[in-house]
Structures are given as C-alpha cells and as structure tokens.
Design a protein around this motif. Structure first.
Motif, PDB file in Angstrom:
ATOM      1  N   ASP A 107     104.001 -58.979  18.353  1.00  0.00           N
ATOM      2  CA  ASP A 107     105.226 -59.464  18.145  1.00  0.00           C
ATOM      3  C   ASP A 107     105.462 -60.718  17.693  1.00  0.00           C
ATOM      4  N   PRO A 108     105.686 -60.640  16.216  1.00  0.00           N
ATOM      5  CA  PRO A 108     105.678 -61.905  15.390  1.00  0.00           C
ATOM      6  C   PRO A 108     106.694 -62.762  15.850  1.00  0.00           C
ATOM      7  N   SER A 109     107.920 -62.307  16.507  1.00  0.00           N
ATOM      8  CA  SER A 109     108.819 -63.337  16.768  1.00  0.00           C
ATOM      9  C   SER A 109     108.424 -64.234  17.913  1.00  0.00           C
ATOM     10  N   LEU A 110     107.113 -63.983  18.770  1.00  0.00           N
ATOM     11  CA  LEU A 110     106.928 -64.874  19.765  1.00  0.00           C
ATOM     12  C   LEU A 110     106.311 -66.459  19.047  1.00  0.00           C
ATOM     13  N   LEU A 111     106.034 -66.252  17.781  1.00  0.00           N
ATOM     14  CA  LEU A 111     105.592 -67.373  16.943  1.00  0.00           C
ATOM     15  C   LEU A 111     106.569 -68.625  17.208  1.00  0.00           C
ATOM     16  N   GLU A 112     107.919 -68.248  17.338  1.00  0.00           N
ATOM     17  CA  GLU A 112     109.029 -69.184  17.522  1.00  0.00           C
ATOM     18  C   GLU A 112     108.636 -69.972  18.806  1.00  0.00           C
ATOM     19  N   ILE A 113     108.446 -69.189  19.874  1.00  0.00           N
ATOM     20  CA  ILE A 113     108.157 -69.820  21.170  1.00  0.00           C
ATOM     21  C   ILE A 113     107.003 -70.671  21.065  1.00  0.00           C
ATOM     22  N   ALA A 114     105.877 -69.906  20.673  1.00  0.00           N
ATOM     23  CA  ALA A 114     104.574 -70.620  20.776  1.00  0.00           C
ATOM     24  C   ALA A 114     104.628 -72.156  19.844  1.00  0.00           C
ATOM     25  N   ARG A 115     105.508 -72.123  18.961  1.00  0.00           N
ATOM     26  CA  ARG A 115     105.679 -73.606  18.075  1.00  0.00           C
ATOM     27  C   ARG A 115     106.147 -74.644  18.986  1.00  0.00           C
ATOM     28  N   ILE A 116     106.934 -74.309  20.117  1.00  0.00           N
ATOM     29  CA  ILE A 116     107.483 -75.292  21.080  1.00  0.00           C
ATOM     30  C   ILE A 116     106.809 -75.087  22.394  1.00  0.00           C
ATOM     31  N   ASP A 117     105.678 -74.291  22.624  1.00  0.00           N
ATOM     32  CA  ASP A 117     105.260 -74.149  23.798  1.00  0.00           C
ATOM     33  C   ASP A 117     103.879 -75.208  24.240  1.00  0.00           C
ATOM     34  N   GLY A 118     104.034 -76.383  24.849  1.00  0.00           N
ATOM     35  CA  GLY A 118     102.916 -77.019  25.059  1.00  0.00           C
ATOM     36  C   GLY A 118     101.652 -76.538  25.611  1.00  0.00           C
ATOM     37  N   ASP A 119     101.707 -75.083  26.003  1.00  0.00           N
ATOM     38  CA  ASP A 119     100.646 -74.427  26.410  1.00  0.00           C
ATOM     39  C   ASP A 119      99.741 -73.920  25.226  1.00  0.00           C
ATOM     40  N   ILE A 120     100.234 -73.680  24.243  1.00  0.00           N
ATOM     41  CA  ILE A 120      99.951 -72.682  23.142  1.00  0.00           C
ATOM     42  C   ILE A 120     100.034 -73.679  21.591  1.00  0.00           C
ATOM     43  N   ILE A 121     100.695 -74.651  21.633  1.00  0.00           N
ATOM     44  CA  ILE A 121     100.960 -75.121  20.406  1.00  0.00           C
ATOM     45  C   ILE A 121      99.472 -75.498  19.791  1.00  0.00           C
ATOM     46  N   ASP A 122      98.344 -75.943  20.469  1.00  0.00           N
ATOM     47  CA  ASP A 122      97.349 -76.485  19.835  1.00  0.00           C
ATOM     48  C   ASP A 122      96.328 -75.105  19.311  1.00  0.00           C
ATOM     49  N   LEU A 123      96.837 -73.930  19.723  1.00  0.00           N
ATOM     50  CA  LEU A 123      95.934 -72.803  19.246  1.00  0.00           C
ATOM     51  C   LEU A 123      96.268 -72.067  18.024  1.00  0.00           C
ATOM     52  N   LEU A 124      97.585 -72.760  17.545  1.00  0.00           N
ATOM     53  CA  LEU A 124      98.376 -71.955  16.645  1.00  0.00           C
ATOM     54  C   LEU A 124      97.193 -72.486  15.171  1.00  0.00           C
ATOM     55  N   PRO A 125      97.078 -71.609  14.164  1.00  0.00           N
ATOM     56  CA  PRO A 125      96.521 -71.960  13.029  1.00  0.00           C
ATOM     57  C   PRO A 125      96.950 -73.106  12.265  1.00  0.00           C
ATOM     58  N   GLU A 126      96.209 -73.719  11.478  1.00  0.00           N
ATOM     59  CA  GLU A 126      96.772 -75.016  11.074  1.00  0.00           C
ATOM     60  C   GLU A 126      97.998 -74.914   9.970  1.00  0.00           C
ATOM     61  N   GLU A 127      97.839 -73.919   9.065  1.00  0.00           N
ATOM     62  CA  GLU A 127      99.061 -73.513   8.306  1.00  0.00           C
ATOM     63  C   GLU A 127     100.401 -73.416   9.008  1.00  0.00           C
ATOM     64  N   GLN A 128     100.254 -72.649  10.223  1.00  0.00           N
ATOM     65  CA  GLN A 128     101.459 -72.530  11.064  1.00  0.00           C
ATOM     66  C   GLN A 128     101.954 -73.741  11.679  1.00  0.00           C
ATOM     67  N   LYS A 129     101.206 -74.659  11.925  1.00  0.00           N
ATOM     68  CA  LYS A 129     101.539 -76.188  12.411  1.00  0.00           C
ATOM     69  C   LYS A 129     102.044 -76.958  11.300  1.00  0.00           C
ATOM     70  N   ILE A 130     101.596 -76.819  10.045  1.00  0.00           N
ATOM     71  CA  ILE A 130     102.168 -77.461   9.020  1.00  0.00           C
ATOM     72  C   ILE A 130     103.471 -76.875   8.474  1.00  0.00           C
ATOM     73  N   LYS A 131     103.536 -75.510   8.544  1.00  0.00           N
ATOM     74  CA  LYS A 131     104.888 -74.875   8.385  1.00  0.00           C
ATOM     75  C   LYS A 131     105.858 -75.198   9.400  1.00  0.00           C
ATOM     76  N   ASN A 132     105.459 -75.470  10.724  1.00  0.00           N
ATOM     77  CA  ASN A 132     106.372 -75.827  11.643  1.00  0.00           C
ATOM     78  C   ASN A 132     106.944 -77.233  11.657  1.00  0.00           C
ATOM     79  N   THR A 133     106.179 -78.200  11.032  1.00  0.00           N
ATOM     80  CA  THR A 133     106.422 -79.470  10.883  1.00  0.00           C
ATOM     81  C   THR A 133     107.350 -79.847   9.723  1.00  0.00           C
ATOM     82  N   LEU A 134     107.066 -78.875   8.601  1.00  0.00           N
ATOM     83  CA  LEU A 134     108.038 -79.029   7.477  1.00  0.00           C
ATOM     84  C   LEU A 134     109.537 -78.582   7.712  1.00  0.00           C
ATOM     85  N   GLU A 135     109.392 -77.506   8.672  1.00  0.00           N
ATOM     86  CA  GLU A 135     110.701 -76.775   9.043  1.00  0.00           C
ATOM     87  C   GLU A 135     111.458 -77.787  10.193  1.00  0.00           C
ATOM     88  N   LYS A 136     110.902 -78.491  10.797  1.00  0.00           N
ATOM     89  CA  LYS A 136     111.529 -79.310  11.816  1.00  0.00           C
ATOM     90  C   LYS A 136     111.768 -80.642  11.103  1.00  0.00           C
TER      91      LYS A 136
END
Length: 682
Positions: free
Chosen positions: A653-682
C-alpha cells in the motif's frame, strides 16, 4: 563690593547656563508608544524594547504588544523577541511608532544537533506523543556552565508547528534566571514581580555545579486535527541586562507517535426508537361542503311531497348532519339556505314567496339538530327569483332550440322582471309545457352546509401540500416525508428543511446524522445543538461516531459520559475510551475485536515487548499488519526486521508512505531519498 557683584553675576550666569542645558536635555526626551505586531496584525507580547541611547532594555510589551517609553528623540529603538527578526527604527519626532516584526527563519534540521557541541544550549531529541487529542512533549535541556552565569536570563519557548497549515502553536515557556539577574528584575519592577510578563514562568538558579544545569520540560497541548503533519521546535534566547547574548532554534521532534491511527473500527448509525421523539400526528381542520336541493308546490311555501326526490334529499341531509354531530373530530360550522321562486307572475310576490320557502325549510331542517349545534351555527338565508334566462337554459338543454331562441328574444325586447315579458311568454304556444315541466324545476330551496373535520393528512396529501405550501407542514408531516422518502437525496433534503423549520426537531436531526454516517461522511455539527444529558442514547452514540470520524476524541468521550451507565454499545464506548487516552480501561474490550487492534493497543501503552510477541504472530497479510510490526520492531531496535516490514507495508500500500513521513515511530526508517523528497515537499 565690586568683586562680590562680579562673583554673584558669574554664579548667576553659570546657573542660568546649567538650567538652559537641563531644559535642552529635557526637551530631547519624548514619550514614545505604540504596538508591536506580527505580519497577521496580532500583538506580540514580551517583546524587548532597547534604547540605543542607554543600550539597555527600557520596556517590554504587554499581552497586546503595546509599549510606552521615555527616550531621546535623536536615539533609535530596537525591538527584539524570540522567534522574530530584530527591528530598529529612529525616533525622530515621532511619538507613535507601531512596529511589525517578521518571523525569524531558522534552519531547523531533521536531525538534532549532537549534544557534544560546546557553548550551545541544545535540547535533547524527543517524540511528540499523542494521548487523545493532547500532544505531550517531554525533553531535557542541558545548560553548559560556561554559557550561563548569575547575570543572565535563559528563555526556552517550545512550540508545536503544524507543517500542513504552516501554523505555530506555542506551549508554556521556561524562564531560567540567574540570582543577580532575578534581583535586578525585582528592582526594575519596584518589587512588584507580577509586572514582569514572564514572572509566572520564572525559575531561579540557586545551585552551582561543574557540569552546568539540566532543565526538565513537560507540557501538553490540545490539538484538534490529528491528521496533519507536525514537528516540535524549541526557540532559545539568553539575555543580560542590556542585550540578547545568545539565540538559537532547534527541531527536537518530527512527526507524531500515535499507533492508534491504525486502530480498526466501523460503527453503524442508530435510529431513534423512543416514541417520545417521534412526532404525534396533528389533525387539521379540513373544510367540506354539502348541498341539498328541494322543490316546492306552485305558489306555496310547502314542500312538494308528491316529488319522491324531496324525501330522498331530506333523508340524505338528515343522515349527513347527524353523522357530523356524532363525530367528535367534526363540527358543523355553517348552514346557508337560499329559497328560489319561479319567474312567472309578479316579481315582488315571487320574492316574498321565496323568503317564506326559505324560512319554512330552515325551520324543518334545523329541528332535527341538537340545540347546542344550532346555537353554534353560522346561519345565512336568502330569497331569490329565478330569471327567465334560466328557462332558456332548460329549453336549450332539452333540445328545444327554437323555443329557447324565442324566449331569449322576448327577454331582449321587454327586459327581465317586467309584466310585459310575463304576458308575452304566456301567449306562446308552448307555455303550458313551460308551466308544467320547467317552472317547477326552478321552485326550490338550496342548502349549503360547511363543516370542519379534524383528521391527519394522507401521505399523498402531505406530498401535495409540500409542493404547494411547504411552510405549512407540521413536524408529523415532515416525519412522514422522511419515512416515505424514496431516495437518500430526498431524505437529506427533507431532513435539512425539517430542522430549519422546527428548532429542536430531534428525530429529523438524528435521521440526517444517520444518513451521513451510512455514507461515511459523518458531520458532528448536525447533532451538536441536541447533545445534553436528556438526549437519547442513540443520538449521543451517533454524535460520538461523528466526532471519532473528525478526530475529536476527547469531545466524543465527553458526549458519551452524558448517557446513562450501560446504555452505550460496549464496542463504541471502548473505542472512544482508547482514542481519548484511557488505554488501560479500554484494552480488554478493544483487544478482543481483532489481533491487529490488540497489537496497536499494546503499542499505545508502550508495552513494546508484548506488542512484538503478538505482532510476529499476525498473519501479516495486510499492509497495516506489516506496518505495526515495523513499529514494534523499531522500538526494540530490531532495525533489520523493522526495515523489512515497512518495505513490505509500502509495497502493498504505497499510500502508507504519507503516514510514514509524519510517523515518529517510522520516519527514521525511510530511505534517504524519501526523506529528502519529504523535506522538499514540506
């Protein structure tokens, strides 16, 4: 003598010069006041006002951002506040100076600065924990000994930043004073500490250590929308008597720790069953008319008993009137009678005869009614003489067109109600037929009686009334429209109109709420005006469901406390308790609903070992199951397991990425490129 005068003159000149200087100096100082606001026009409290003349703080803005100072008109004023850029303005001759401060832009790293950095006040990283609708922030702030001394004040301003709406929510500040600074503050405010806007938050440093100090911080903040992206920031400033000597800002938490976002539940709406809330039918007075025709003997006021039609009409009239009298929902309101004489003969005599027939008939008819009924009646009577044109109509109806045309010609020649017309008609060859066949038909009495009857409208009559006069509908009739509505759209339309037409229409409001819950669009505003201790439990339950949907968990809990004990469905009560923060109380019931819910509840209670044991036993057939397993693994530092499970979850379920990006339990597990993308979007 001369020397004395000279000395006195010199002293006077010197004194005058001194006074002139004093006057000049006094003239240079003016009162300056104004308001310090942000870019949205909101007053900025606790802002410092510094004078370039003394290079020290001379005032601090109040709760509305207002200040008032005495300063040299040739000086400048400097305005500073934590979280805002400094602003300096020359006074000149301006006595009103309003200032707009711009919010300072700080580079807030996703990763907290390493605590080994020297000469910095660095808060420890933490998590934003959610309990109900409250965000809990716990951290510790080490203050290095070399950074702080007795002549300084340290101000910590934690805040929750809503990344989604770009809105900052301030939490309770911490003010840490050195002993000498604190004493100076007391003196500055003439030993009235409450004049210091920050006094309520002040802690005074009274200990001395080689390592420095550690300030423990814990505060909570009510948050309405839990679906947004949040982070926790801390703005730090340290000042002495004159200047801000240190300023920094840190992001100490990104995302929120809230495993209950994966709690699974679904509730059906509840319709009202208590008859107290179902409107009672209101019977309406519906006007109805009846009519009777009686014939009379020629030239007489007596009924023609030889005519069997008369008896039939009288029997029908008596039957109808008796039925009205005996019906408790009906009432006879009026009785109108008109006596009619035929046109042959003199008009005045015919008019008099019609009146006699009216009186006789009225007496005979009313004698059959009860005295109280007769007394309440509106009686009207009239006497008429039928015109010869009515004879023309009867002749034409029977196909006697020639005869009808002849009589019509005579009427035009002589006019109605004339002796000459009567004489001319009698001279016609067919007068005997007029006399025996047509004139008797005109000798009659007509009765019209009006009565009102209380009765409920049929569903078809209600719909017809709705189309013509919707504002005339009663509550019961709106209720029937809701019950008989053929489509959901119709029902919604009727429901909205019903609660607009009738304030406090509980049934209609609840049905509208049921409709919204059924289509998964609950709206808590519908039932909000009806919530109270006397409200039916079905309505309170529906409101709790709507509030759950909107993420207003604490409000849902307060609504259910209004219901009598044991009346709320157990599963609904348990879910509301869990989501509002009463995890222990709700655990057993919620855990029994599904294995996934049991793991989620254990994670919410931070029973991480037990949660992991249960999580590995899940079938892991769904993305959510993989996701919560990743949370449990990550909390126990099983990083490999955590990464494998979060990757599986995001793959399903790729839509769970939106939750993972704001989930304090998971955010540190995301691949680096997803973190960068998240930062740019925000």
């Amino acid at each position: 003598m001369e020397n004395k005068i000279t000395r006195h003159w010199s002293a006077g000149v010197f004194l005058l010069l001194m006074l002139a200087c004093c006057v000049n100096l006094s003239a240079q100082r003016i009162r300056v006041q104004g308001q310090i606001t942000d870019r949205n026009g909101k007053g900025v409290p606790n802002a410092n006002v510094f004078s370039s003349e003394k290079k020290e703080r001379i005032d601090m803005s109040d709760e509305d951002g207002r200040y008032s100072v005495l300063a040299d008109k040739n000086a400048s004023l400097k305005f500073t506040c934590i979280g805002y850029e400094d602003y300096t303005v020359k006074i000149g001759n301006k006595q009103i100076i309003d200032v707009v401060l711009k919010e300072a832009v700080f580079a807030l790293d996703e990763v907290t600065v390493i605590s080994k950095v020297k000469n910095k006040v660095v808060p420890e990283p933490t998590d934003i924990e959610i309990k109900g609708n409250y965000f809990h922030l716990k951290t510790r702030v080490p203050v290095p000994k070399e950074m702080f001394n007795s002549h300084r004040r340290l101000i910590l301003q934690p805040s929750i930043y809503d990344v989604t709406e770009k809105k900052r929510l301030l939490m309770q500040p911490v003010v840490f004073d050195g002993e000498d600074y604190h004493v100076s503050q007391k003196r500055m405010y003439d030993y009235e500490p409450d004049r210091d806007p920050l006094n309520a938050y002040v802690r005074v440093k009274e200990t001395s250590t080689r390592q420095g100090d550690v300030i423990a911080y814990h505060d909570s903040l009510y948050i309405e929308n839990l679906k947004h992206d949040y982070r926790a920031d801390v703005h730090i400033a340290m000042e002495n008597y004159r200047n801000i000597v240190y300023r920094d800002s840190f992001s100490i938490a990104r995302g929120t720790v809230n495993p209950l976002r994966f709690l699974e539940y679904k509730f059906s709406a509840f319709s009202l069953t208590d008859e107290r809330y179902i409107p009672k039918p209101i019977m309406q007075l519906r006007d109805t008319k009846g009519e009777v025709n009686l014939t009379f003997l020629v030239g007489k006021a007596s009924l023609d008993d030889r005519n069997p039609r008369n008896q039939i009409e009288l029997n029908r009239l008596n039957s109808e009137l008796r039925a009205i009298e005996n019906n408790p929902d009906a009432s006879l309101r009026s009785f109108h009678i008109v006596g009619i004489a035929s046109p042959d003969g003199g008009y005045e005599n015919n008019q008099k005869l019609a009146g006699l027939r009216t009186d006789k008939a009225l007496e005979r008819i009313l004698s059959q009614l009860d005295a109280s009924t007769r007394k309440a009646l509106e009686l009207k009577s009239a006497a008429q003489v039928a015109p010869w044109k009515d004879v023309v109509g009867l002749l034409r109806k029977d196909g006697l067109v020639k005869e009808a045309a002849e009589i019509e010609g005579l009427i035009k020649q002589y006019g109605e109600r004339t002796y000459r017309l009567n004489k001319a008609v009698k001279s016609t060859s067919y007068y005997d037929k007029i006399l025996s066949v047509y004139l008797p038909k005109l000798r009659k009495v007509q009765y019209t009686y009006g009565y009102s009857i209380f009765r409920s409208l049929t569903d078809e009559e209600i719909k017809a009334l709705y189309r013509q006069k919707p504002h005339d509908l009663t509550r019961f009739e709106y209720y029937r429209l809701l019950v008989t509505a053929e489509t959901q759209a119709e029902k919604e339309k009727y429901g909205k109109e019903a609660i607009e037409a009738y304030e406090g229409f509980t049934y209609a409001a609840n049905e509208l709420a049921v409709l919204n819950i059924a289509r998964d669009t609950p709206d808590a505003s519908i039932l909000a005006p009806f919530v109270g201790r006397s409200a039916p439990v079905e309505l309170l339950s529906n409101q709790a469901i709507a509030l759950l949907h909107e993420g207003k968990y604490m409000k849902a809990d307060s609504v259910l406390t209004l219901a009598p004990a044991g009346t709320v469905p157990a599963d609904l009560e348990a879910i509301v308790l869990a989501m509002s923060g009463s995890h222990e109380e709700a655990f057993e019931r919620v855990a029994s609903t599904s294995p996934l819910n049991e793991v989620v509840m254990l994670l919410a209670m931070k029973k991480n070992e037990e949660a992991w044991e249960k999580a590995v036993k899940l079938n892991a057939g769904s993305a959510k199951e993989y996701y919560v397993r990743a949370i449990a693994a990550n909390r126990l530092d099983k990083i490999g397991e955590a990464i494998l499970n979060i990757e599986a979850a995001l793959s399903l379920d790729p839509s769970l990425l939106e939750i993972a990006r704001i989930d304090g339990d998971i955010i540190d597990l995301l691949p680096e490129e997803q973190k960068i993308k998240n930062t740019l979007e925000k």
